[in-house]
Write a protein that holds these residues in place. Structure first.
Motif, PDB file in Angstrom:
ATOM      1  N   ASN A 107       6.431 -11.173 -15.581  1.00  0.00           N
ATOM      2  CA  ASN A 107       7.379 -12.125 -15.000  1.00  0.00           C
ATOM      3  C   ASN A 107       6.877 -12.649 -13.655  1.00  0.00           C
ATOM      4  N   ALA A 108       6.324 -11.756 -12.842  1.00  0.00           N
ATOM      5  CA  ALA A 108       5.795 -12.195 -11.546  1.00  0.00           C
ATOM      6  C   ALA A 108       4.671 -13.204 -11.747  1.00  0.00           C
ATOM      7  N   ASP A 109       3.858 -12.965 -12.769  1.00  0.00           N
ATOM      8  CA  ASP A 109       2.763 -13.884 -13.097  1.00  0.00           C
ATOM      9  C   ASP A 109       3.303 -15.270 -13.417  1.00  0.00           C
ATOM     10  N   ARG A 110       4.334 -15.310 -14.249  1.00  0.00           N
ATOM     11  CA  ARG A 110       4.928 -16.606 -14.601  1.00  0.00           C
ATOM     12  C   ARG A 110       5.515 -17.297 -13.370  1.00  0.00           C
ATOM     13  N   MET A 111       6.210 -16.535 -12.532  1.00  0.00           N
ATOM     14  CA  MET A 111       6.830 -17.133 -11.346  1.00  0.00           C
ATOM     15  C   MET A 111       5.763 -17.703 -10.400  1.00  0.00           C
ATOM     16  N   LEU A 112       4.670 -16.995 -10.252  1.00  0.00           N
ATOM     17  CA  LEU A 112       3.619 -17.480  -9.346  1.00  0.00           C
ATOM     18  C   LEU A 112       2.892 -18.688  -9.924  1.00  0.00           C
ATOM     19  N   ARG A 113       2.731 -18.705 -11.262  1.00  0.00           N
ATOM     20  CA  ARG A 113       2.099 -19.874 -11.891  1.00  0.00           C
ATOM     21  C   ARG A 113       2.949 -21.126 -11.690  1.00  0.00           C
ATOM     22  N   ASP A 114       4.258 -20.940 -11.755  1.00  0.00           N
ATOM     23  CA  ASP A 114       5.170 -22.086 -11.684  1.00  0.00           C
ATOM     24  C   ASP A 114       5.411 -22.551 -10.250  1.00  0.00           C
ATOM     25  N   ALA A 115       5.134 -21.704  -9.282  1.00  0.00           N
ATOM     26  CA  ALA A 115       5.478 -22.040  -7.897  1.00  0.00           C
ATOM     27  C   ALA A 115       4.436 -22.973  -7.284  1.00  0.00           C
ATOM     28  N   ASN A 116       4.862 -23.676  -6.282  1.00  0.00           N
ATOM     29  CA  ASN A 116       3.954 -24.576  -5.569  1.00  0.00           C
ATOM     30  C   ASN A 116       3.750 -24.025  -4.166  1.00  0.00           C
ATOM     31  N   LEU A 117       2.751 -23.201  -4.014  1.00  0.00           N
ATOM     32  CA  LEU A 117       2.550 -22.482  -2.751  1.00  0.00           C
ATOM     33  C   LEU A 117       1.141 -22.745  -2.213  1.00  0.00           C
ATOM     34  N   PRO A 118       0.963 -22.591  -0.912  1.00  0.00           N
ATOM     35  CA  PRO A 118      -0.380 -22.806  -0.339  1.00  0.00           C
ATOM     36  C   PRO A 118      -1.304 -21.637  -0.633  1.00  0.00           C
TER      37      PRO A 118
ATOM     38  N   LEU B 295       0.807  -1.215   0.000  1.00  0.00           N
ATOM     39  CA  LEU B 295       0.000   0.000   0.000  1.00  0.00           C
ATOM     40  C   LEU B 295       0.843   1.269   0.000  1.00  0.00           C
ATOM     41  N   GLY B 296       2.143   1.131  -0.182  1.00  0.00           N
ATOM     42  CA  GLY B 296       2.927   2.356  -0.303  1.00  0.00           C
ATOM     43  C   GLY B 296       4.352   2.300   0.240  1.00  0.00           C
ATOM     44  N   ALA B 297       4.804   1.116   0.659  1.00  0.00           N
ATOM     45  CA  ALA B 297       6.166   1.054   1.187  1.00  0.00           C
ATOM     46  C   ALA B 297       7.209   1.122   0.078  1.00  0.00           C
ATOM     47  N   ASN B 298       6.865   0.633  -1.106  1.00  0.00           N
ATOM     48  CA  ASN B 298       7.840   0.548  -2.195  1.00  0.00           C
ATOM     49  C   ASN B 298       7.252   1.112  -3.481  1.00  0.00           C
ATOM     50  N   VAL B 299       7.742   2.279  -3.908  1.00  0.00           N
ATOM     51  CA  VAL B 299       7.155   2.860  -5.116  1.00  0.00           C
ATOM     52  C   VAL B 299       7.575   2.127  -6.377  1.00  0.00           C
ATOM     53  N   GLU B 300       8.680   1.397  -6.307  1.00  0.00           N
ATOM     54  CA  GLU B 300       9.069   0.586  -7.456  1.00  0.00           C
ATOM     55  C   GLU B 300       9.374  -0.829  -6.988  1.00  0.00           C
ATOM     56  N   CYS B 301       8.912  -1.801  -7.729  1.00  0.00           N
ATOM     57  CA  CYS B 301       9.059  -3.196  -7.300  1.00  0.00           C
ATOM     58  C   CYS B 301       9.548  -4.061  -8.445  1.00  0.00           C
ATOM     59  N   SER B 302      10.344  -5.072  -8.091  1.00  0.00           N
ATOM     60  CA  SER B 302      10.757  -6.080  -9.065  1.00  0.00           C
ATOM     61  C   SER B 302       9.766  -7.237  -9.027  1.00  0.00           C
ATOM     62  N   GLU B 303       9.926  -8.172  -9.958  1.00  0.00           N
ATOM     63  CA  GLU B 303       9.049  -9.348  -9.964  1.00  0.00           C
ATOM     64  C   GLU B 303       9.239 -10.181  -8.694  1.00  0.00           C
ATOM     65  N   GLU B 304      10.489 -10.237  -8.207  1.00  0.00           N
ATOM     66  CA  GLU B 304      10.739 -10.994  -6.974  1.00  0.00           C
ATOM     67  C   GLU B 304       9.994 -10.350  -5.801  1.00  0.00           C
ATOM     68  N   ASN B 305      10.000  -9.024  -5.755  1.00  0.00           N
ATOM     69  CA  ASN B 305       9.258  -8.334  -4.697  1.00  0.00           C
ATOM     70  C   ASN B 305       7.786  -8.729  -4.742  1.00  0.00           C
ATOM     71  N   LEU B 306       7.204  -8.703  -5.939  1.00  0.00           N
ATOM     72  CA  LEU B 306       5.768  -9.003  -6.069  1.00  0.00           C
ATOM     73  C   LEU B 306       5.469 -10.435  -5.642  1.00  0.00           C
ATOM     74  N   VAL B 307       6.367 -11.355  -6.002  1.00  0.00           N
ATOM     75  CA  VAL B 307       6.172 -12.754  -5.592  1.00  0.00           C
ATOM     76  C   VAL B 307       6.235 -12.872  -4.065  1.00  0.00           C
ATOM     77  N   GLN B 308       7.185 -12.180  -3.475  1.00  0.00           N
ATOM     78  CA  GLN B 308       7.291 -12.218  -2.004  1.00  0.00           C
ATOM     79  C   GLN B 308       6.049 -11.585  -1.356  1.00  0.00           C
TER      80      GLN B 308
END
Lengths: 366, 366
Positions: A197-208, A146-159
């Motif tokens: 890229n974040a979309d692809r990483m989340l599709r490929d991951a096995n997460l709860p 909600l505002g901590a990071n004005v710019e984010c990488s795909e890894e940030n979004l996955v986290q």
């Protein structure tokens, strides 16, 4: 025997401090029987307020400090001079293991900077994210950042997705929450490279979690997904746009219902039903943004929250603590096996939070 | 003698085409006495509809084509195959100077791509921007970009500000509209580099606008500024968030007012007042996004607009034409003297719109 939950409060932060902080703590204590507080701030102001609430008085300890972080202070100033402020000491108590969470209605940038520097990010998390519950047509959903990071990488979004899902499992009690990335369209081709890229990483991951792909701005209010993930710029704008739109409509509705004798009569009849709607949309009832991804719980209350609003933020802190949010995030991060190992580079992350917080600090301050 | 305004209509675009297009044209024609239409599409479907509206029939010409651009078509497909479609021919008629504006409720990506490739951007404009009026507490404000460009440079944002101000002068009749950049805070230190640079450029420029600095998400609904400028990603999310929030509240309000016999009675009394509110928020009354910055006027109607909604979009087109929007933009661009001269690089701009439109086309298609 219930487990005791100790929460630290910054009594001096927010527009109506320390009054609403103490009153809010009292309300929260009536709801949450196993909570005790450490209250940081000006004892000469806090003690007389606490005396009004016997139950709170029995379950709190006041720790005096003269120092406060002003609403205007820049994150760097807060870091340099705020460690012994009511805000700094509340965070320090979490670091020291005395309290399990810190709650403040004070300066957001200062809270983020001090939280980040004093508690550090969890292993596997590069950037903490501001996270909150929002009202929807179907109940509540979670949005971050909600505002901590004005710019984010795909890894940030996955986290963020991992942290948001853990938040949903904790607060909404869902075993496999649905998670979506906020985008300008739902097709896979839409959006910028980071989001694709974040979309692809989340599709490929096995997460709860049940990762559902992209959602659009409409998706925030309709509540079809439990967790909406976005960068801090977009998330901040979307949150404030939703709040602003709700406020605009509430204002117009009020004007409309005061428009004539007929509409006033109508309002009297419809009032109980309208109050339910008002309660659902009242930001005070969804107050308490978690600054998530740190080695400790830091909860930000709206600066202008009411006492019941501040009590809601304390409730969020207690929920997180009782359900071991940080433990859940750690577990999920381990499941995300494709996660690179070099991400705990603290200097890089530190530099990031500072530029984010709106001020560049070239010197290392800690 | 009034000047005749000729507007081209894509009769086959949108969820309820050609029915609502023709009905909308009829409604618009009753309001706008100096407008005539060229209607592109399947004559066997259009002609019987037009016959129902004698005033429209007298003031339109139907031009037959079998080809339509489907809602699913990608921008590149539309460019390769859609030039003789109802959408493509409507744009071509603007290029040929037969019509002064084209209105379509069809595929947005296709309309943007074809508009961009067929009409080209105005000298001094790198990227066109989707622009629309939004309801606020104080009336209407203008926001751009609503989704044409997912990533923007500072120069793009400055150009959007110039175009938005020209739009405000044209449609809202303001001599010096207030203009703000959408950001995560109002302080100069907030935001990313692009937005900070755009802020500096606008502060330094001497333009017929009152540049007020940054506004936050709340600023969209409160209507304190006339023109809100942002990149297409943020703008698209903000627009849809506002619409989604308004729809959520309207739905909840409806449920609340149907909740009991008392609230139903209340609704009956308050109905006239509530209808005013409903009208103000109805997206159909603010329908018509201008794809601005091209050498010609292209207006996008919501795909699901009603006939009065489509008539609103035609009204926007007529307004723009009558008040010479494109001329105003050209004048303002000349005033922006710090504007670099190398920006009419068409290939760069073409490549940009294609990646934006959600599909990368490696080959040069025109």
């Amino acid at each position: 025997m219930t487990r005791e939950i100790i929460i630290s409060l910054d009594a001096m932060g927010g527009d109506y401090a320390p009054q609403i902080v103490i009153e809010g703590a009292s309300i929260a204590r009536e709801r949450l029987l196993d909570v005790k507080f450490i209250i940081f701030g000006d004892e000469t102001k806090i003690a007389p307020l606490v005396t009004k609430y016997p139950l709170l008085k029995e379950n709190c300890e006041i720790r005096h400090t003269d120092k406060t972080v002003s609403a205007e202070a820049k994150p760097g100033q807060a870091l340099r001079r705020g460690r012994t402020s009511s805000m700094g000491l509340a965070i320090q108590s979490v670091k020291d293991g005395e309290a399990i969470a810190a709650v403040s209605a004070g300066n957001t940038g200062a809270l983020m900077a001090m939280g980040k520097f004093m508690l550090k990010t969890m292993p596997g998390i590069d950037r903490p994210a501001m996270t909150s519950l929002l009202p929807t047509s179907r109940g509540e959903s979670i949005m971050l950042d909600l505002g901590a990071n004005v710019e984010c990488s795909e890894e940030n979004l996955v986290q963020f997705a991992i942290m948001g899902a853990a938040f949903a499992r904790t607060v909404l009690g869902l075993s496999k929450p649905s998670v979506a990335l906020l985008n300008v369209g739902v097709e896979e081709l839409k959006g910028n490279e980071v989001i694709k890229n974040a979309d692809r990483m989340l599709r490929d991951a096995n997460l709860p979690m049940n990762y559902t792909g992209f959602t659009e701005g409409h998706g925030l209010a309709n509540g079809y997904v439990d967790v909406v993930v976005t960068d801090g710029f977009t998330g901040n704008v979307a949150l404030k746009t939703a709040e602003g739109t709700a406020r605009m409509i509430a204002g117009m509705l009020k004007d409309a219902l005061e428009d004539s004798i007929f509409s006033k009569i109508g309002y009297l009849f419809a009032k109980p039903a309208l109050m339910g709607l008002k309660n659902h949309l009242d930001p005070n009832n969804h107050n308490g943004a978690v600054f998530m991804g740190l080695n400790g719980l830091v909860i930000k209350s709206h600066g202008s929250a009411s006492a019941p609003g501040f009590a809601s933020a304390i409730g969020v802190a207690a929920d997180m603590a009782a359900h071991d949010l940080l433990g859940k995030i750690s577990e999920d991060l381990k499941l995300f096996e494709s996660h690179p190992e070099d991400e705990s580079d603290e200097e890089k992350a530190d530099a990031a939070v500072l530029s984010v917080a709106g001020e560049e600090i070239k010197d290392k301050v800690i």
